[in-house]
Design a protein around this motif. Sequence first.
Motif, PDB file in Angstrom:
ATOM      1  N   THR A   1       0.504   8.812 -10.224  1.00 45.00           N
ATOM      2  CA  THR A   1       1.796   8.614  -9.562  1.00 45.00           C
ATOM      3  C   THR A   1       1.819   9.302  -8.201  1.00 45.00           C
ATOM      4  O   THR A   1       2.287   8.733  -7.200  1.00 45.00           O
ATOM      5  CB  THR A   1       2.935   9.163 -10.442  1.00 45.00           C
ATOM      6  OG1 THR A   1       2.920   8.499 -11.710  1.00 45.00           O
ATOM      7  CG2 THR A   1       4.284   8.948  -9.779  1.00 45.00           C
ATOM      8  N   PHE A   2       1.302  10.523  -8.166  1.00 52.45           N
ATOM      9  CA  PHE A   2       1.274  11.276  -6.903  1.00 52.45           C
ATOM     10  C   PHE A   2       0.425  10.556  -5.858  1.00 52.45           C
ATOM     11  O   PHE A   2       0.862  10.354  -4.710  1.00 52.45           O
ATOM     12  CB  PHE A   2       0.727  12.679  -7.153  1.00 52.45           C
ATOM     13  CG  PHE A   2       0.508  13.474  -5.894  1.00 52.45           C
ATOM     14  CD1 PHE A   2       1.574  14.069  -5.240  1.00 52.45           C
ATOM     15  CD2 PHE A   2      -0.770  13.610  -5.354  1.00 52.45           C
ATOM     16  CE1 PHE A   2       1.375  14.795  -4.069  1.00 52.45           C
ATOM     17  CE2 PHE A   2      -0.971  14.329  -4.188  1.00 52.45           C
ATOM     18  CZ  PHE A   2       0.101  14.921  -3.541  1.00 52.45           C
ATOM     19  N   PHE A   3      -0.787  10.144  -6.253  1.00 46.62           N
ATOM     20  CA  PHE A   3      -1.674   9.494  -5.291  1.00 46.62           C
ATOM     21  C   PHE A   3      -1.179   8.094  -4.925  1.00 46.62           C
ATOM     22  O   PHE A   3      -1.415   7.628  -3.803  1.00 46.62           O
ATOM     23  CB  PHE A   3      -3.096   9.432  -5.843  1.00 46.62           C
ATOM     24  CG  PHE A   3      -3.783  10.766  -5.855  1.00 46.62           C
ATOM     25  CD1 PHE A   3      -4.006  11.458  -4.672  1.00 46.62           C
ATOM     26  CD2 PHE A   3      -4.198  11.336  -7.040  1.00 46.62           C
ATOM     27  CE1 PHE A   3      -4.633  12.697  -4.672  1.00 46.62           C
ATOM     28  CE2 PHE A   3      -4.825  12.575  -7.060  1.00 46.62           C
ATOM     29  CZ  PHE A   3      -5.045  13.259  -5.870  1.00 46.62           C
ATOM     30  N   GLN A   4      -0.498   7.442  -5.859  1.00 46.99           N
ATOM     31  CA  GLN A   4       0.076   6.128  -5.538  1.00 46.99           C
ATOM     32  C   GLN A   4       1.156   6.265  -4.475  1.00 46.99           C
ATOM     33  O   GLN A   4       1.263   5.439  -3.571  1.00 46.99           O
ATOM     34  CB  GLN A   4       0.646   5.497  -6.812  1.00 46.99           C
ATOM     35  CG  GLN A   4       1.246   4.108  -6.626  1.00 46.99           C
ATOM     36  CD  GLN A   4       2.735   4.136  -6.336  1.00 46.99           C
ATOM     37  OE1 GLN A   4       3.481   4.882  -6.962  1.00 46.99           O
ATOM     38  NE2 GLN A   4       3.171   3.330  -5.385  1.00 46.99           N
ATOM     39  N   ARG A   5       1.934   7.322  -4.578  1.00 45.11           N
ATOM     40  CA  ARG A   5       3.003   7.561  -3.606  1.00 45.11           C
ATOM     41  C   ARG A   5       2.457   7.970  -2.242  1.00 45.11           C
ATOM     42  O   ARG A   5       3.000   7.592  -1.206  1.00 45.11           O
ATOM     43  CB  ARG A   5       3.934   8.663  -4.135  1.00 45.11           C
ATOM     44  CG  ARG A   5       4.940   8.184  -5.151  1.00 45.11           C
ATOM     45  CD  ARG A   5       6.143   7.593  -4.468  1.00 45.11           C
ATOM     46  NE  ARG A   5       7.092   7.009  -5.398  1.00 45.11           N
ATOM     47  CZ  ARG A   5       8.206   6.400  -5.020  1.00 45.11           C
ATOM     48  NH1 ARG A   5       8.508   6.294  -3.740  1.00 45.11           N
ATOM     49  NH2 ARG A   5       9.018   5.879  -5.902  1.00 45.11           N
ATOM     50  N   THR A   6       1.404   8.765  -2.247  1.00 45.13           N
ATOM     51  CA  THR A   6       0.924   9.369  -0.998  1.00 45.13           C
ATOM     52  C   THR A   6      -0.295   8.655  -0.416  1.00 45.13           C
ATOM     53  O   THR A   6      -0.888   9.153   0.544  1.00 45.13           O
ATOM     54  CB  THR A   6       0.566  10.843  -1.246  1.00 45.13           C
ATOM     55  OG1 THR A   6      -0.447  10.923  -2.271  1.00 45.13           O
ATOM     56  CG2 THR A   6       1.784  11.632  -1.697  1.00 45.13           C
ATOM     57  N   ALA A   7      -0.673   7.529  -0.980  1.00 45.80           N
ATOM     58  CA  ALA A   7      -1.852   6.802  -0.499  1.00 45.80           C
ATOM     59  C   ALA A   7      -1.676   6.401   0.968  1.00 45.80           C
ATOM     60  O   ALA A   7      -0.561   6.114   1.413  1.00 45.80           O
ATOM     61  CB  ALA A   7      -2.084   5.561  -1.359  1.00 45.80           C
ATOM     62  N   PRO A   8      -2.770   6.365   1.714  1.00 46.41           N
ATOM     63  CA  PRO A   8      -2.662   6.042   3.147  1.00 46.41           C
ATOM     64  C   PRO A   8      -2.339   4.578   3.425  1.00 46.41           C
ATOM     65  O   PRO A   8      -1.782   4.254   4.476  1.00 46.41           O
ATOM     66  CB  PRO A   8      -4.043   6.419   3.698  1.00 46.41           C
ATOM     67  CG  PRO A   8      -4.959   6.338   2.514  1.00 46.41           C
ATOM     68  CD  PRO A   8      -4.140   6.751   1.332  1.00 46.41           C
ATOM     69  N   THR A   9      -2.707   3.689   2.506  1.00 43.46           N
ATOM     70  CA  THR A   9      -2.467   2.260   2.718  1.00 43.46           C
ATOM     71  C   THR A   9      -1.894   1.630   1.450  1.00 43.46           C
ATOM     72  O   THR A   9      -1.973   2.206   0.353  1.00 43.46           O
ATOM     73  CB  THR A   9      -3.773   1.524   3.075  1.00 43.46           C
ATOM     74  OG1 THR A   9      -4.673   1.603   1.953  1.00 43.46           O
ATOM     75  CG2 THR A   9      -4.428   2.139   4.306  1.00 43.46           C
ATOM     76  N   ALA A  10      -1.355   0.432   1.613  1.00 44.46           N
ATOM     77  CA  ALA A  10      -0.813  -0.293   0.461  1.00 44.46           C
ATOM     78  C   ALA A  10      -1.917  -0.647  -0.528  1.00 44.46           C
ATOM     79  O   ALA A  10      -1.700  -0.644  -1.745  1.00 44.46           O
ATOM     80  CB  ALA A  10      -0.104  -1.558   0.938  1.00 44.46           C
ATOM     81  N   GLU A  11      -3.110  -0.942  -0.020  1.00 42.36           N
ATOM     82  CA  GLU A  11      -4.232  -1.289  -0.902  1.00 42.36           C
ATOM     83  C   GLU A  11      -4.629  -0.101  -1.771  1.00 42.36           C
ATOM     84  O   GLU A  11      -4.881  -0.244  -2.973  1.00 42.36           O
ATOM     85  CB  GLU A  11      -5.436  -1.762  -0.075  1.00 42.36           C
ATOM     86  CG  GLU A  11      -5.248  -3.105   0.609  1.00 42.36           C
ATOM     87  CD  GLU A  11      -4.346  -3.032   1.833  1.00 42.36           C
ATOM     88  OE1 GLU A  11      -4.097  -1.892   2.314  1.00 42.36           O
ATOM     89  OE2 GLU A  11      -3.889  -4.088   2.298  1.00 42.36           O
TER      90      GLU A  11
END
Length: 200
Positions: free
Chosen positions: A10-20
């Motif tokens: 959840t954390f990395f999904q929120r803070t990911a640099p791109t939509a992909e």
Amino acid sequence: MLTALWELATFFQRTAPTAEASASFFYILLITSSLSQPAYLLTVLSIHREKRSLLLVFVPVLLRFFTFFFLTITFVLTPYGWSYLISPELPFEVGTAVFFGYLFGAIIILVELTRKARSAILRQKYVILLASFTIFQAIGFPLTNYFLTVNHDFPPLGGILQFLTFIAIGVAVMLKEPRIPSSIRGINSFQEVYLSFLTD
């Protein structure tokens, strides 16, 4: 472990640099969150039952996994990171029904354990588990998810709810039964029992 992976995803999904990149973590989130619910139920059922057949609680989650193939997910950048829109509604609703089925199952078992508790301390433990699970998982989590779907600017509170759940579990685990001195076994006189508590 599953809950930890769920929260990390959840954390990395929120803070990911791109939509992909967010999409990649989102699918990990879907899998771990889906497995966490039957794991909760299995844990509760295992308190008084030790059977391999309990693993059958994971069967309904297969239906939820099946619905993933029919979901279309759109990612939206918000002040709190990447959020998402899920469509169409029917597969999502089927998966949600499975999710709530696990929640209600865990609540029913916890109510039964509370009702049949052999001591006041044990009942208190179950009450804490039941209350925390109901408030934070069965009510709080779906409610905050709903707010996130209707308002992408709503702050994600899932991690806080999970943290509060684990705090409650820790409090319940720390409750201890009062220790009865072994020397009172076989003592019939009330006076002797009373004195044994004073001298042990």
